[in-house]
Design an enzyme around this catalytic site. Structure first.
Site, PDB file in Angstrom:
ATOM      1  N   PHE A 159       0.812  -1.220   0.000  1.00 53.40           N
ATOM      2  CA  PHE A 159       0.000   0.000   0.000  1.00 53.40           C
ATOM      3  C   PHE A 159       0.847   1.272   0.000  1.00 53.40           C
ATOM      4  O   PHE A 159       0.365   2.333  -0.394  1.00 53.40           O
ATOM      5  CB  PHE A 159      -0.933   0.014   1.231  1.00 53.40           C
ATOM      6  CG  PHE A 159      -0.247   0.467   2.501  1.00 53.40           C
ATOM      7  CD1 PHE A 159      -0.113   1.818   2.806  1.00 53.40           C
ATOM      8  CD2 PHE A 159       0.317  -0.458   3.373  1.00 53.40           C
ATOM      9  CE1 PHE A 159       0.550   2.228   3.956  1.00 53.40           C
ATOM     10  CE2 PHE A 159       0.973  -0.052   4.521  1.00 53.40           C
ATOM     11  CZ  PHE A 159       1.098   1.296   4.817  1.00 53.40           C
ATOM     12  N   GLU A 174      -5.007  -3.702  -1.466  1.00 49.22           N
ATOM     13  CA  GLU A 174      -6.449  -3.442  -1.310  1.00 49.22           C
ATOM     14  C   GLU A 174      -6.697  -2.069  -0.698  1.00 49.22           C
ATOM     15  O   GLU A 174      -7.806  -1.553  -0.759  1.00 49.22           O
ATOM     16  CB  GLU A 174      -7.116  -4.466  -0.380  1.00 49.22           C
ATOM     17  CG  GLU A 174      -6.933  -5.916  -0.756  1.00 49.22           C
ATOM     18  CD  GLU A 174      -5.720  -6.543  -0.083  1.00 49.22           C
ATOM     19  OE1 GLU A 174      -4.584  -6.090  -0.341  1.00 49.22           O
ATOM     20  OE2 GLU A 174      -5.898  -7.491   0.699  1.00 49.22           O
ATOM     21  N   ARG A 175      -5.672  -1.491  -0.046  1.00 49.17           N
ATOM     22  CA  ARG A 175      -5.885  -0.226   0.684  1.00 49.17           C
ATOM     23  C   ARG A 175      -6.057   0.971  -0.258  1.00 49.17           C
ATOM     24  O   ARG A 175      -6.860   1.849  -0.007  1.00 49.17           O
ATOM     25  CB  ARG A 175      -4.706   0.081   1.603  1.00 49.17           C
ATOM     26  CG  ARG A 175      -4.219  -1.055   2.430  1.00 49.17           C
ATOM     27  CD  ARG A 175      -4.890  -1.123   3.787  1.00 49.17           C
ATOM     28  NE  ARG A 175      -4.658  -2.432   4.344  1.00 49.17           N
ATOM     29  CZ  ARG A 175      -5.464  -3.495   4.215  1.00 49.17           C
ATOM     30  NH1 ARG A 175      -6.616  -3.390   3.607  1.00 49.17           N
ATOM     31  NH2 ARG A 175      -5.145  -4.684   4.703  1.00 49.17           N
ATOM     32  N   CYS A 189       9.465   1.870   3.226  1.00 49.33           N
ATOM     33  CA  CYS A 189      10.374   0.754   3.537  1.00 49.33           C
ATOM     34  C   CYS A 189      11.782   1.270   3.763  1.00 49.33           C
ATOM     35  O   CYS A 189      12.624   0.561   4.308  1.00 49.33           O
ATOM     36  CB  CYS A 189      10.364  -0.249   2.399  1.00 49.33           C
ATOM     37  SG  CYS A 189      10.937   0.473   0.872  1.00 49.33           S
ATOM     38  N   LYS A 199      -1.208  -6.788  -9.258  1.00 55.16           N
ATOM     39  CA  LYS A 199      -2.152  -7.065  -8.150  1.00 55.16           C
ATOM     40  C   LYS A 199      -1.809  -6.035  -7.071  1.00 55.16           C
ATOM     41  O   LYS A 199      -0.909  -6.228  -6.264  1.00 55.16           O
ATOM     42  CB  LYS A 199      -1.942  -8.490  -7.638  1.00 55.16           C
ATOM     43  CG  LYS A 199      -3.143  -9.116  -6.944  1.00 55.16           C
ATOM     44  CD  LYS A 199      -3.748  -8.319  -5.813  1.00 55.16           C
ATOM     45  CE  LYS A 199      -2.982  -8.434  -4.522  1.00 55.16           C
ATOM     46  NZ  LYS A 199      -3.474  -7.482  -3.476  1.00 55.16           N
ATOM     47  N   SER A 218       5.473  -6.940   3.121  1.00 54.53           N
ATOM     48  CA  SER A 218       6.058  -7.268   4.426  1.00 54.53           C
ATOM     49  C   SER A 218       6.824  -8.600   4.354  1.00 54.53           C
ATOM     50  O   SER A 218       6.564  -9.430   3.478  1.00 54.53           O
ATOM     51  CB  SER A 218       4.952  -7.351   5.472  1.00 54.53           C
ATOM     52  OG  SER A 218       4.037  -8.364   5.102  1.00 54.53           O
ATOM     53  N   GLU A 268       8.775  -4.016  13.074  1.00 51.91           N
ATOM     54  CA  GLU A 268       8.797  -2.945  12.079  1.00 51.91           C
ATOM     55  C   GLU A 268       7.614  -2.041  12.415  1.00 51.91           C
ATOM     56  O   GLU A 268       6.456  -2.439  12.238  1.00 51.91           O
ATOM     57  CB  GLU A 268       8.653  -3.515  10.666  1.00 51.91           C
ATOM     58  CG  GLU A 268       8.721  -2.428   9.604  1.00 51.91           C
ATOM     59  CD  GLU A 268       8.499  -2.925   8.180  1.00 51.91           C
ATOM     60  OE1 GLU A 268       7.951  -4.013   7.994  1.00 51.91           O
ATOM     61  OE2 GLU A 268       8.869  -2.179   7.244  1.00 51.91           O
TER      62      GLU A 268
HETATM   63  P1  NAD Z   1       1.636  -6.622   2.934  1.00 49.77           P
HETATM   64  O1  NAD Z   1       2.687  -7.674   2.969  1.00 49.77           O
HETATM   65  O2  NAD Z   1       0.530  -6.698   3.932  1.00 49.77           O
HETATM   66  O3  NAD Z   1       0.899  -6.635   1.489  1.00 49.77           O
HETATM   67  C1  NAD Z   1       1.635  -6.653   0.301  1.00 49.77           C
HETATM   68  C2  NAD Z   1       0.824  -7.387  -0.771  1.00 49.77           C
HETATM   69  O4  NAD Z   1       0.632  -8.730  -0.348  1.00 49.77           O
HETATM   70  C3  NAD Z   1      -0.558  -6.782  -1.002  1.00 49.77           C
HETATM   71  O5  NAD Z   1      -0.799  -6.728  -2.383  1.00 49.77           O
HETATM   72  C4  NAD Z   1      -1.493  -7.738  -0.275  1.00 49.77           C
HETATM   73  O6  NAD Z   1      -2.742  -7.821  -0.886  1.00 49.77           O
HETATM   74  C5  NAD Z   1      -0.749  -9.064  -0.357  1.00 49.77           C
HETATM   75  N1  NAD Z   1      -1.029  -9.922   0.806  1.00 49.77           N
HETATM   76  C6  NAD Z   1      -1.253  -9.514   2.091  1.00 49.77           C
HETATM   77  N2  NAD Z   1      -1.460 -10.584   2.881  1.00 49.77           N
HETATM   78  C7  NAD Z   1      -1.359 -11.688   2.096  1.00 49.77           C
HETATM   79  C8  NAD Z   1      -1.462 -13.104   2.349  1.00 49.77           C
HETATM   80  N3  NAD Z   1      -1.712 -13.569   3.567  1.00 49.77           N
HETATM   81  N4  NAD Z   1      -1.287 -13.935   1.314  1.00 49.77           N
HETATM   82  C9  NAD Z   1      -1.024 -13.475   0.080  1.00 49.77           C
HETATM   83  N5  NAD Z   1      -0.912 -12.143  -0.218  1.00 49.77           N
HETATM   84  C10 NAD Z   1      -1.080 -11.264   0.773  1.00 49.77           C
HETATM   85  O7  NAD Z   1       2.379  -5.219   2.979  1.00 49.77           O
HETATM   86  P2  NAD Z   1       1.739  -3.764   3.127  1.00 49.77           P
HETATM   87  O8  NAD Z   1       1.240  -3.576   4.519  1.00 49.77           O
HETATM   88  O9  NAD Z   1       0.824  -3.472   2.006  1.00 49.77           O
HETATM   89  O10 NAD Z   1       3.045  -2.844   2.910  1.00 49.77           O
HETATM   90  C11 NAD Z   1       3.943  -2.523   3.929  1.00 49.77           C
HETATM   91  C12 NAD Z   1       5.116  -3.478   3.966  1.00 49.77           C
HETATM   92  O11 NAD Z   1       5.793  -3.491   2.720  1.00 49.77           O
HETATM   93  C13 NAD Z   1       6.176  -3.059   4.984  1.00 49.77           C
HETATM   94  O12 NAD Z   1       6.647  -4.211   5.633  1.00 49.77           O
HETATM   95  C14 NAD Z   1       7.272  -2.431   4.128  1.00 49.77           C
HETATM   96  O13 NAD Z   1       8.557  -2.458   4.704  1.00 49.77           O
HETATM   97  C15 NAD Z   1       7.192  -3.294   2.921  1.00 49.77           C
HETATM   98  N6  NAD Z   1       7.787  -2.627   1.764  1.00 49.77           N
HETATM   99  C16 NAD Z   1       9.006  -3.059   1.339  1.00 49.77           C
HETATM  100  C17 NAD Z   1       9.615  -2.438   0.280  1.00 49.77           C
HETATM  101  C18 NAD Z   1      10.964  -2.893  -0.218  1.00 49.77           C
HETATM  102  O14 NAD Z   1      11.377  -2.403  -1.230  1.00 49.77           O
HETATM  103  N7  NAD Z   1      11.651  -3.791   0.462  1.00 49.77           N
HETATM  104  C19 NAD Z   1       8.979  -1.364  -0.373  1.00 49.77           C
HETATM  105  C20 NAD Z   1       7.733  -0.952   0.079  1.00 49.77           C
HETATM  106  C21 NAD Z   1       7.140  -1.596   1.157  1.00 49.77           C
END
Ligand code: NAD
Length: 500
Positions: free
Chosen positions: A151, A178-179, A283, A175, A228, A384
């Site tokens: 998100f 959702e937020r 991130c 994909k 994450s 985090e």
């Molecule tokens: P998230 O992991 O909750 O969601 C990321 C994606 O995974 C979304 O599209 C979501 O729909 C999907 N998802 C969520 N739960 C799932 C599940 N159980 N099974 C399958 N798919 C699922 O992350 P977020 O809260 O949207 O974003 C924040 C996180 O992203 C933080 O941890 C941040 O550090 C990380 N991030 C990392 C980078 C990087 O470059 N390393 C960049 C941006 C964000």
């Protein structure tokens, strides 16, 4: 205002979901539902993959010149629609408009990189490796690739992926989170207007069901994931188990070391902006300041002043430095971690809990927070936080600071503020982190380099975008060729081929 509905984009047009599941999209500054997201079911997944597969066949054969023309057009389209895109991001994410425009600018960079795809796809050629035999290598697209995105950068992260994937000749399925899904549809519309053939860029809205469907589908060849760490690990393992190429970027806990010889004004200003910008939902946000020796007291005092001066407001307000967190759950998590740290003995220098923004009382706000004397066993260190919280730890030496960073499971970004070249060099060489800043708090590489962390911040061999992106989205082929004259000796042999 009536809640709007957000759906998929398949084969060049908006497509209604075939199932009935939906999730709410919030305006986090108002704390109210703004729209409803249609979530993919199995039929939607089959449709989007079939559309991408068909498109990939002809797109992979489209000339590099033609692909480049479309990328140039897309660059201009995105730049021209910056205000509209930024407004959609701020409405659903909450970040301030200038920050939303900043992420669009970084996304534009990746398109500019991808405009040079002819240079990037140049292969090697060796003339006469053996008598009358030449050898050369080419890179070909994978086919259908999917990007699963978080998100916090709803347009920049998709743009880390899709311009390079598409330039390499793949069809792409996004994909989004959702937020804040609305901006993905604007992006899709702009690709179509830029002349991209239908089906080359698609959007599949959804949750775990959509992700699992993409991970398991035999016609999806590659997966880029950013999010994450627990989900990154899951996506990597599941994607690999289903035979796909996967790169999965995870979470972070970024430390910045402040040496006693640093310019303290510069360090404090950069630390506070890198910690509180986008409400800490980056991130590459700085969440841990490591003060070495007598840097600590002076730094803590300056951070208190900076935290107090941050203007927290609805991200649409021109004077806002920082907006709300993305969800009520995020607001509650961040508040809990601050409370736990205080109870465990951390010193609260600035406390953002319970902040009320006039006219936005239901918004998901937490103000800038600084916690001093944080130990590595506190949840403020081990989790985090992903909120506007800067924690300070105190160590005696650079060696101790490096040891702390290297013991942390993450390894996304880090930095050092110092006036000593020797200290900076020691730090850059010994630290186990993928991206390092020297007197720079957020060292996100420009698009011509690649972005990626170490340890639990990245699963897979390739960083994202840049030359690593081109390698990820293509397969190498090596061709050995001979064009014999009629009646020439054949060179065929029962022994393993060896050449003269
Ligand atoms: P998230 O992991 O909750 O969601 C990321 C994606 O995974 C979304 O599209 C979501 O729909 C999907 N998802 C969520 N739960 C799932 C599940 N159980 N099974 C399958 N798919 C699922 O992350 P977020 O809260 O949207 O974003 C924040 C996180 O992203 C933080 O941890 C941040 O550090 C990380 N991030 C990392 C980078 C990087 O470059 N390393 C960049 C941006 C964000």
């Amino acid at each position: 205002m009536q809640p709007y509905v957000v759906s998929h984009y398949i084969n060049g047009k908006v497509a209604k979901a075939q199932g009935s599941r939906t999730s709410d999209i919030y305006n986090p500054a108002l704390g109210e539902v703004a729209g409803h997201l249609q979530l993919a079911n199995q039929a939607d997944i089959q449709d989007v993959v079939a559309s991408a597969k068909k498109a990939a066949e002809s797109w992979g054969n489209t000339s590099l010149i033609q692909r480049t023309k479309i990328l140039f057009a897309m660059r201009e389209k995105l730049a021209a629609h910056t205000d509209e895109l930024a407004a959609a991001i701020t409405r659903e994410h909450g970040k301030v408009l200038s920050d939303a425009k900043g992420e669009i600018a970084r996304g534009l960079e990746t398109i500019e990189f991808a405009c040079g795809i002819i240079e990037q796809l140049k292969g090697g050629y060796s003339d006469q490796v053996a008598t009358d035999i030449d050898l050369f290598s080419i890179r070909q697209p994978l086919g259908v690739v999917a990007g699963i995105t978080p998100f916090n950068f709803p347009i920049m992260v998709p743009l880390w992926m899709c311009p390079v994937a598409i330039a390499c000749g793949n069809a792409f399925i996004l994909k989004p989170s959702e937020r804040d899904p609305s901006v993905s549809l604007l992006l899709a519309k702009l690709w179509t207007e830029a002349g991209l053939p239908d089906g080359v860029f698609n959007v599949l809205q959804g949750d775990k069901e959509a992700v699992d469907g993409l991970l398991q589908h035999p016609d999806v060849d590659g997966i880029s994931f950013v999010g994450s760490t627990p989900i990154a690990r899951y996506v990597y393992e599941q994607g690999r188990a289903h035979g796909k190429r996967v790169q999965a970027l995870g979470g972070a806990k970024n430390h910045v070391v402040v040496m006693p010889d640093a310019d303290m004004d510069l360090a404090a200003e950069h630390l506070s902006k890198a910690a509180f910008g986008s409400a800490g939902e980056r991130c590459m946000a700085i969440s841990v300041g490591i003060a070495v020796g007598d840097a600590a007291d002076v730094l803590a005092e300056k951070l208190r002043t900076h935290a107090k001066n941050v203007v927290v407001a609805d991200g649409t307000q021109p004077n806002a430095d920082m907006g709300p967190l993305v969800t009520k759950a995020a607001q509650e998590r961040v508040t809990r971690i601050i409370t736990e740290a205080e109870a465990a003995g951390a010193r609260l220098i600035a406390d953002g809990r319970g902040l009320r923004v006039p006219g936005r009382e239901k918004g998901f706000f937490v103000g800038p927070t600084v916690l001093d004397n944080v130990r590595t066993d506190m949840s403020a260190y081990t989790e985090e936080i992903f909120g506007p919280v800067l924690i300070l730890t105190r160590v005696k030496s650079l060696a101790e600071a490096i040891a702390m960073i290297n013991a942390n499971p993450y390894g996304n970004g880090t930095g050092i503020f110092t006036n000593s070249g020797a200290a900076a060099r020691e730090f850059q060489r010994r630290v186990h982190v993928g991206m390092v800043g020297i007197n720079i708090p957020i060292p996100v590489p420009v698009a011509w380099y690649s972005f990626g962390g170490w340890n639990d911040s990245l699963f897979g061999d390739y960083h994202i975008y840049g030359a690593d992106g081109v390698r990820f989205y293509t397969r190498k082929k090596v061709i050995t060729q001979r064009w014999p004259e009629p009646h020439q000796e054949s060179g065929a042999s029962f022994a393993f081929p060896s050449h003269k």
